[in-house]
Motif scaffolding. Sequence first.
Motif, PDB file in Angstrom:
ATOM      1  N   GLY A 148      31.247 -43.832  47.239  1.00 44.44           N
ATOM      2  CA  GLY A 148      31.688 -45.195  47.449  1.00 44.44           C
ATOM      3  C   GLY A 148      33.207 -45.237  47.464  1.00 44.44           C
ATOM      4  O   GLY A 148      33.884 -44.226  47.644  1.00 44.44           O
ATOM      5  N   ARG A 149      33.779 -46.400  47.268  1.00 44.96           N
ATOM      6  CA  ARG A 149      35.233 -46.537  47.347  1.00 44.96           C
ATOM      7  C   ARG A 149      35.920 -46.283  46.014  1.00 44.96           C
ATOM      8  O   ARG A 149      37.073 -45.838  45.981  1.00 44.96           O
ATOM      9  CB  ARG A 149      35.591 -47.940  47.848  1.00 44.96           C
ATOM     10  N   ASP A 150      35.240 -46.543  44.922  1.00 42.98           N
ATOM     11  CA  ASP A 150      35.928 -46.560  43.636  1.00 42.98           C
ATOM     12  C   ASP A 150      35.422 -45.536  42.624  1.00 42.98           C
ATOM     13  O   ASP A 150      35.769 -45.604  41.454  1.00 42.98           O
ATOM     14  CB  ASP A 150      35.829 -47.967  43.022  1.00 42.98           C
ATOM     15  N   ARG A 151      34.588 -44.587  43.063  1.00 41.68           N
ATOM     16  CA  ARG A 151      34.102 -43.559  42.144  1.00 41.68           C
ATOM     17  C   ARG A 151      34.496 -42.185  42.663  1.00 41.68           C
ATOM     18  O   ARG A 151      34.352 -41.908  43.860  1.00 41.68           O
ATOM     19  CB  ARG A 151      32.580 -43.640  41.996  1.00 41.68           C
ATOM     20  N   VAL A 152      34.977 -41.338  41.772  1.00 37.17           N
ATOM     21  CA  VAL A 152      35.403 -39.985  42.126  1.00 37.17           C
ATOM     22  C   VAL A 152      34.728 -38.982  41.194  1.00 37.17           C
ATOM     23  O   VAL A 152      34.787 -39.135  39.970  1.00 37.17           O
ATOM     24  CB  VAL A 152      36.938 -39.818  42.014  1.00 37.17           C
ATOM     25  N   LEU A 153      34.064 -37.979  41.771  1.00 38.99           N
ATOM     26  CA  LEU A 153      33.555 -36.843  41.011  1.00 38.99           C
ATOM     27  C   LEU A 153      34.519 -35.696  41.251  1.00 38.99           C
ATOM     28  O   LEU A 153      34.792 -35.339  42.404  1.00 38.99           O
ATOM     29  CB  LEU A 153      32.154 -36.461  41.484  1.00 38.99           C
ATOM     30  N   ALA A 154      35.053 -35.122  40.191  1.00 37.56           N
ATOM     31  CA  ALA A 154      36.104 -34.118  40.355  1.00 37.56           C
ATOM     32  C   ALA A 154      35.872 -32.910  39.472  1.00 37.56           C
ATOM     33  O   ALA A 154      35.442 -33.036  38.321  1.00 37.56           O
ATOM     34  CB  ALA A 154      37.470 -34.728  40.029  1.00 37.56           C
ATOM     35  N   ARG A 155      36.150 -31.730  40.044  1.00 41.06           N
ATOM     36  CA  ARG A 155      36.157 -30.477  39.278  1.00 41.06           C
ATOM     37  C   ARG A 155      37.587 -29.988  39.142  1.00 41.06           C
ATOM     38  O   ARG A 155      38.288 -29.765  40.119  1.00 41.06           O
ATOM     39  CB  ARG A 155      35.353 -29.388  39.983  1.00 41.06           C
ATOM     40  N   LEU A 156      38.019 -29.853  37.927  1.00 36.18           N
ATOM     41  CA  LEU A 156      39.235 -29.129  37.587  1.00 36.18           C
ATOM     42  C   LEU A 156      38.793 -27.867  36.863  1.00 36.18           C
ATOM     43  O   LEU A 156      37.694 -27.822  36.296  1.00 36.18           O
ATOM     44  CB  LEU A 156      40.139 -29.984  36.701  1.00 36.18           C
ATOM     45  N   PRO A 157      39.592 -26.805  36.859  1.00 37.06           N
ATOM     46  CA  PRO A 157      39.128 -25.578  36.190  1.00 37.06           C
ATOM     47  C   PRO A 157      38.657 -25.811  34.762  1.00 37.06           C
ATOM     48  O   PRO A 157      37.684 -25.199  34.310  1.00 37.06           O
ATOM     49  CB  PRO A 157      40.380 -24.685  36.233  1.00 37.06           C
ATOM     50  N   HIS A 158      39.322 -26.711  34.056  1.00 37.32           N
ATOM     51  CA  HIS A 158      39.037 -26.920  32.636  1.00 37.32           C
ATOM     52  C   HIS A 158      38.136 -28.118  32.372  1.00 37.32           C
ATOM     53  O   HIS A 158      37.823 -28.405  31.218  1.00 37.32           O
ATOM     54  CB  HIS A 158      40.353 -27.119  31.875  1.00 37.32           C
ATOM     55  N   ARG A 159      37.692 -28.805  33.454  1.00 36.02           N
ATOM     56  CA  ARG A 159      37.015 -30.067  33.189  1.00 36.02           C
ATOM     57  C   ARG A 159      36.327 -30.608  34.430  1.00 36.02           C
ATOM     58  O   ARG A 159      36.833 -30.469  35.546  1.00 36.02           O
ATOM     59  CB  ARG A 159      38.060 -31.088  32.722  1.00 36.02           C
ATOM     60  N   ASP A 160      35.159 -31.234  34.240  1.00 37.86           N
ATOM     61  CA  ASP A 160      34.515 -32.024  35.285  1.00 37.86           C
ATOM     62  C   ASP A 160      34.657 -33.491  34.914  1.00 37.86           C
ATOM     63  O   ASP A 160      34.530 -33.861  33.742  1.00 37.86           O
ATOM     64  CB  ASP A 160      33.027 -31.677  35.407  1.00 37.86           C
ATOM     65  N   LEU A 161      34.912 -34.323  35.917  1.00 39.73           N
ATOM     66  CA  LEU A 161      35.137 -35.737  35.654  1.00 39.73           C
ATOM     67  C   LEU A 161      34.273 -36.606  36.562  1.00 39.73           C
ATOM     68  O   LEU A 161      34.054 -36.272  37.727  1.00 39.73           O
ATOM     69  CB  LEU A 161      36.608 -36.091  35.889  1.00 39.73           C
TER      70      LEU A 161
END
Length: 662
Positions: A557-570
């Motif tokens: 959608g427009r306002d949700r982000v799923l993100a992978r950083l090496p140290h963390r999933d968000l």
Amino acid sequence: MTTPRFDAVLVANRGEIAVRVIRSARAAGYRTVAVYSDADADAPHVHAADEAVRIGPAPSAQSYLDVDAVLDAARRTGARAIHPGYGFLSENAAFARACRDAGLVFVGPSPEAIEVMGDKARAKQRMADAGVPVLEGYQGEDQSDETLRAEAERIGVPLLVKASAGGGGKGMRLVEDLAALDDAIAGARREAAASFGDDTLLLEKALVRPRHVEVQVLADEHGTTLALGERDCSVQRRHQKVVEEAPSPAVDADLRARMQEAAVAVAREVDYTNAGTVEFLLSEDPTASGLPADEPFAFLEMNTRLQVEHPVTELVTGLDLVDLQLRVAQGEHLPLAQRDVALDGHAIEVRLYAEDARRDYLPQTGTVVAWDPAHGAGLRLDSGVTAGSEVTATYDPMLAKVIAHGADRGEARRRLADALDRLVCLGVTTNRTFLAEVLRDERFAAGAATTAFLDDFTHADRDDVADAAVVAAWLHLSREAGAARRAPGLAGWTNARRVRAPQRLAGVADEPLDVEVVRDRDGCRVVVDDRTFVVDGTPDALRVDGRRVDLDAVAVGRDRVLARLPHRDLDVRDVLLAPPDALGAAGAGVLVAPMHGVVTAAEVAVGDRVEVGDRVVAIEAMKMEHLLVADVAGTVVEVASVGSQVATDAVLARIEPDDADA
């Protein structure tokens, strides 16, 4: 030459183990058959097989545990052999006997061997009679509370209350104070009955900070029994393994030879055939543990199936255990002798679970939106999910196994930690970054982990502000890129010298963070909590403060982000324009379900008084039971009924605090 007994194999399982068995069976030229429940109609194992048969609805009792349905699937497809994988029916003697009675080959040991070793109490007594070292305990037929209390006092604490049937850490409670014994017995009985249909318990002296070391055995019908080295499975939570490795950093060649000799003796004692694992506890202080100084290990149990952690043995021996299982099931001689077994390098495996390691390992559910495992030298992945897979509360929360092999332990450990940093699994909370933290822990790196390792494990600190800045920058640049596609040349146009774009990000810290993205002639900056970060690049090549960010992100959608950083999933939402949140249900005196599940016990009734810490209600999900306790002193005014299905955040109990009218 042995006449083949079968040319098609039905895999009576799901997930990564079904995919893994199908892979080796197909490589050996067998036709493969998968079975599936309604929840798994589009699962990877269904697509991996030559043929697939529906065997029932989602609940495992009506599908994967339905013996008649599995046998009927074999009959309908002409599969003359059934590989059970692990879990479900793999250690069910009645199922193995039903296969034999139906003229099918059960790819595993005999029903008689499963029966003997599946009953932990009976197995322990038989091994003691055979001279195999065992721990002091009680495994008698008298299961009354009075007898168990008396035996516990005789054995002394610490001790383990264990289900006699089954495994996987279910139906097991550690008792360090006899005042907690009654609750431990009740909880273990309840969980054992739910998991195995048998609430028989045994008591066992608990070693202080032992290692969990097991030996892989393999035996054919012609008298050959092999030991294929040991695995160290000491890193555990709730008595369930999380990290496994081969060989064990605590075992030298002399100790290995003695443990292998004991494991072979165990297998031969019950005329064992096919693959199995003999598990031991290894004490660093055998004298204090009541063990002989020259025999610092004690028999724990035998798993009469292929183990979850078998890949590490495969990587250090170069053997395909599933292929060898199928050869033994065909009646063939094992194609190697004990002298041919050699260990090459080191291998480590981690179990990727859908769980929140920072919230007491609570199982998680959701949809896998993005799935991209790491690849590279020495890496192996055994997976049961893909993008689009639904992770439900119906089955075990393990999603995949990530395994690394190296010339030595250090290389294997570094490769595996790096692979976890790069693995993308977004949409459902996993233990990915927790596993990488474990691998980089100084004690684990030194080979010093015991079964108590996670008891005092400290999670790494996180910089919430910096992480919020990265997500805010990606979200802003993605919005700009989207606008540019819709209106080329006009996106972002303004006659203002400076543009400020506010965001309010929920999901990075405990509370939403206010963020401001500033666009001016000097570029783009992100301001969070009085810290400023300079941003440039694109969503696919983002730089913050001049450094490239290792980031995989997906907009939902427009306002949700799923993100992978090496140290963390968000999983982050911009809630700036969202309506004010209503107060959450959870709070003082309100106990809510931490996940989807079934209420298994209500320790109180409406009208009862409770104190802080009193047991209130238990919920079971993904084969684990979680106990909720009172957070205030007061009177119970509402409690969920036993057996009811509940969703995440459903109210399970309400307690009217004593000071409610104050």
